[in-house]
Design a protein around this motif. Structure first.
Motif, PDB file in Angstrom:
ATOM      1  N   VAL A  44     -14.287 -10.398  50.672  1.00  0.00           N
ATOM      2  CA  VAL A  44     -13.541 -11.960  49.543  1.00  0.00           C
ATOM      3  C   VAL A  44     -12.511 -12.222  49.798  1.00  0.00           C
ATOM      4  O   VAL A  44     -11.359 -11.521  50.281  1.00  0.00           O
ATOM      5  CB  VAL A  44     -13.297 -11.571  47.974  1.00  0.00           C
ATOM      6  N   GLY A  45     -12.391 -13.347  49.388  1.00  0.00           N
ATOM      7  CA  GLY A  45     -11.178 -14.490  50.212  1.00  0.00           C
ATOM      8  C   GLY A  45     -10.568 -14.704  48.487  1.00  0.00           C
ATOM      9  O   GLY A  45     -11.154 -15.655  47.986  1.00  0.00           O
ATOM     10  N   THR A  46      -9.325 -14.700  48.739  1.00  0.00           N
ATOM     11  CA  THR A  46      -8.838 -15.562  47.624  1.00  0.00           C
ATOM     12  C   THR A  46      -7.390 -16.885  48.144  1.00  0.00           C
ATOM     13  O   THR A  46      -6.021 -16.078  48.496  1.00  0.00           O
ATOM     14  CB  THR A  46      -7.913 -14.522  46.858  1.00  0.00           C
ATOM     15  N   PRO A  47      -7.930 -17.860  47.485  1.00  0.00           N
ATOM     16  CA  PRO A  47      -6.181 -18.758  47.910  1.00  0.00           C
ATOM     17  C   PRO A  47      -5.242 -18.169  47.539  1.00  0.00           C
ATOM     18  O   PRO A  47      -4.941 -18.511  45.927  1.00  0.00           O
ATOM     19  CB  PRO A  47      -6.734 -20.215  47.862  1.00  0.00           C
ATOM     20  N   GLU A  48      -3.929 -18.525  48.275  1.00  0.00           N
ATOM     21  CA  GLU A  48      -3.235 -17.225  47.740  1.00  0.00           C
ATOM     22  C   GLU A  48      -2.188 -18.655  46.302  1.00  0.00           C
ATOM     23  O   GLU A  48      -2.259 -18.114  45.015  1.00  0.00           O
ATOM     24  CB  GLU A  48      -1.510 -17.228  48.528  1.00  0.00           C
ATOM     25  N   ILE A  49      -2.204 -19.694  46.974  1.00  0.00           N
ATOM     26  CA  ILE A  49      -1.068 -20.750  46.253  1.00  0.00           C
ATOM     27  C   ILE A  49      -2.220 -22.557  45.753  1.00  0.00           C
ATOM     28  O   ILE A  49      -1.921 -23.053  45.063  1.00  0.00           O
ATOM     29  CB  ILE A  49       0.047 -21.016  46.750  1.00  0.00           C
ATOM     30  N   GLU A  50      -3.122 -22.254  46.722  1.00  0.00           N
ATOM     31  CA  GLU A  50      -3.113 -23.755  47.512  1.00  0.00           C
ATOM     32  C   GLU A  50      -4.036 -24.481  46.214  1.00  0.00           C
ATOM     33  O   GLU A  50      -4.651 -25.271  45.473  1.00  0.00           O
ATOM     34  CB  GLU A  50      -4.482 -24.204  48.459  1.00  0.00           C
ATOM     35  N   MET A  51      -4.525 -23.497  45.019  1.00  0.00           N
ATOM     36  CA  MET A  51      -5.508 -23.971  43.927  1.00  0.00           C
ATOM     37  C   MET A  51      -4.142 -24.198  42.961  1.00  0.00           C
ATOM     38  O   MET A  51      -4.982 -24.568  41.561  1.00  0.00           O
ATOM     39  CB  MET A  51      -6.853 -22.590  43.743  1.00  0.00           C
ATOM     40  N   ASN A  52      -3.281 -23.278  42.610  1.00  0.00           N
ATOM     41  CA  ASN A  52      -2.634 -23.069  41.532  1.00  0.00           C
ATOM     42  C   ASN A  52      -1.718 -24.727  41.270  1.00  0.00           C
ATOM     43  O   ASN A  52      -1.938 -25.493  41.808  1.00  0.00           O
ATOM     44  CB  ASN A  52      -1.020 -22.375  41.805  1.00  0.00           C
ATOM     45  N   TRP A  53      -1.944 -25.182  39.876  1.00  0.00           N
ATOM     46  CA  TRP A  53      -1.545 -26.258  39.000  1.00  0.00           C
ATOM     47  C   TRP A  53      -0.640 -26.918  39.998  1.00  0.00           C
ATOM     48  O   TRP A  53      -0.430 -27.800  40.188  1.00  0.00           O
ATOM     49  CB  TRP A  53      -1.393 -25.575  38.080  1.00  0.00           C
ATOM     50  N   GLU A  54       0.711 -26.242  39.880  1.00  0.00           N
ATOM     51  CA  GLU A  54       2.172 -27.122  40.442  1.00  0.00           C
ATOM     52  C   GLU A  54       1.587 -27.151  41.571  1.00  0.00           C
ATOM     53  O   GLU A  54       2.469 -28.522  42.164  1.00  0.00           O
ATOM     54  CB  GLU A  54       3.216 -25.508  40.293  1.00  0.00           C
TER      55      GLU A  54
END
Length: 242
Positions: A97-107
């Motif tokens: 499973v993959g989780t984008p580290e910061i690329e979806m974060n609001w800021e």
């Protein structure tokens, strides 16, 4: 003793070990002083024949043929630029499973001094890559509750009514954009603890929105975007099937 009986015994032993390992593991742990000892168990195993006689001097082999849970890791778009295709190959060797580290974060997606449209291009690159590789994607995250640095700059001076409105826009835009591709969501990070694992009664999201019940409000609004029912308040960070 024939070969098939050896195999049966080996599988029974493996099931017994797994039972001993998972039995009694508590569902909740504190944020401080995490103790892994509860994840370990000592087991005494007795091998018996079909007649109930103890088997001595019997050699058996135990191995895990497959995991019954997903094993995931964070993935970073910039690493593809610096490390090349080898980065993706290495990721596939380790994770399911993959989780984008910061690329979806609001800021991260709204790096602007004034209100702007979210830029999901980096996240889209990772999502498309994982879809191509048939890797399930976990969304990370809708909101972070720890400090102002992790909310868009232009939201930091808004009044409570306006801030709550842009939170709703964030939920609609983000969950709508990734709908059908993201199978899990982290709704809120650092929901009750600070950087040094210190607890706080009210975080950034509650303060900025003026709503002490802001977490439940996020759950309700996010649940409207989720066809499989309401998010669980006790599992804010895990297993949110979209």
């Amino acid at each position: 003793m024939n070969h098939n009986l050896h195999q049966i015994i080996a599988w029974l032993v493996l099931l017994l070990i797994l039972f001993c390992f998972f039995y009694g593991i508590p569902a909740e742990t504190s944020a401080e002083g995490y103790d892994y000892s509860h994840r370990k168990r000592d087991c005494e195993i007795t091998l018996l024949s079909n007649n109930g006689e103890p088997l001595t001097n019997t050699l058996i082999a135990i191995s895990i043929m497959d995991n019954d849970f997903a094993f995931g890791g964070t993935i970073r778009s910039e690493a593809f630029d610096t490390l090349g295709d080898g980065y993706g190959d290495s990721f596939l060797n380790y994770f399911d499973v993959g989780t984008p580290e910061i690329e979806m974060n609001w800021e991260y997606v709204m790096k602007c001094s004034q209100k702007c449209d979210p830029d999901f291009s980096k996240a889209d690159f990772l999502v498309n890559w994982m879809l191509e590789k048939k890797i399930p994607i976990r969304g990370h995250n809708l909101f972070c509750n720890e400090k102002e640095d992790w909310i868009p700059q232009w939201t930091r001076t808004l009044d409570t009514v306006a801030f709550k409105h842009v939170m709703l826009e964030r939920i609609d835009a983000t969950m709508g954009h990734f709908k059908g591709n993201v199978v899990q969501w982290d709704l809120i990070n650092q929901i009750c603890h600070g950087k040094n694992c210190s607890f706080y009664a009210s975080g950034i999201l509650q303060t900025k929105s003026g709503d002490p019940d802001n977490f439940n409000w996020i759950i309700e609004e996010a649940s409207k975007k989720r066809p499989h029912g309401r998010f669980s308040p006790k599992r804010l960070r895990y297993h949110y099937l979209q």
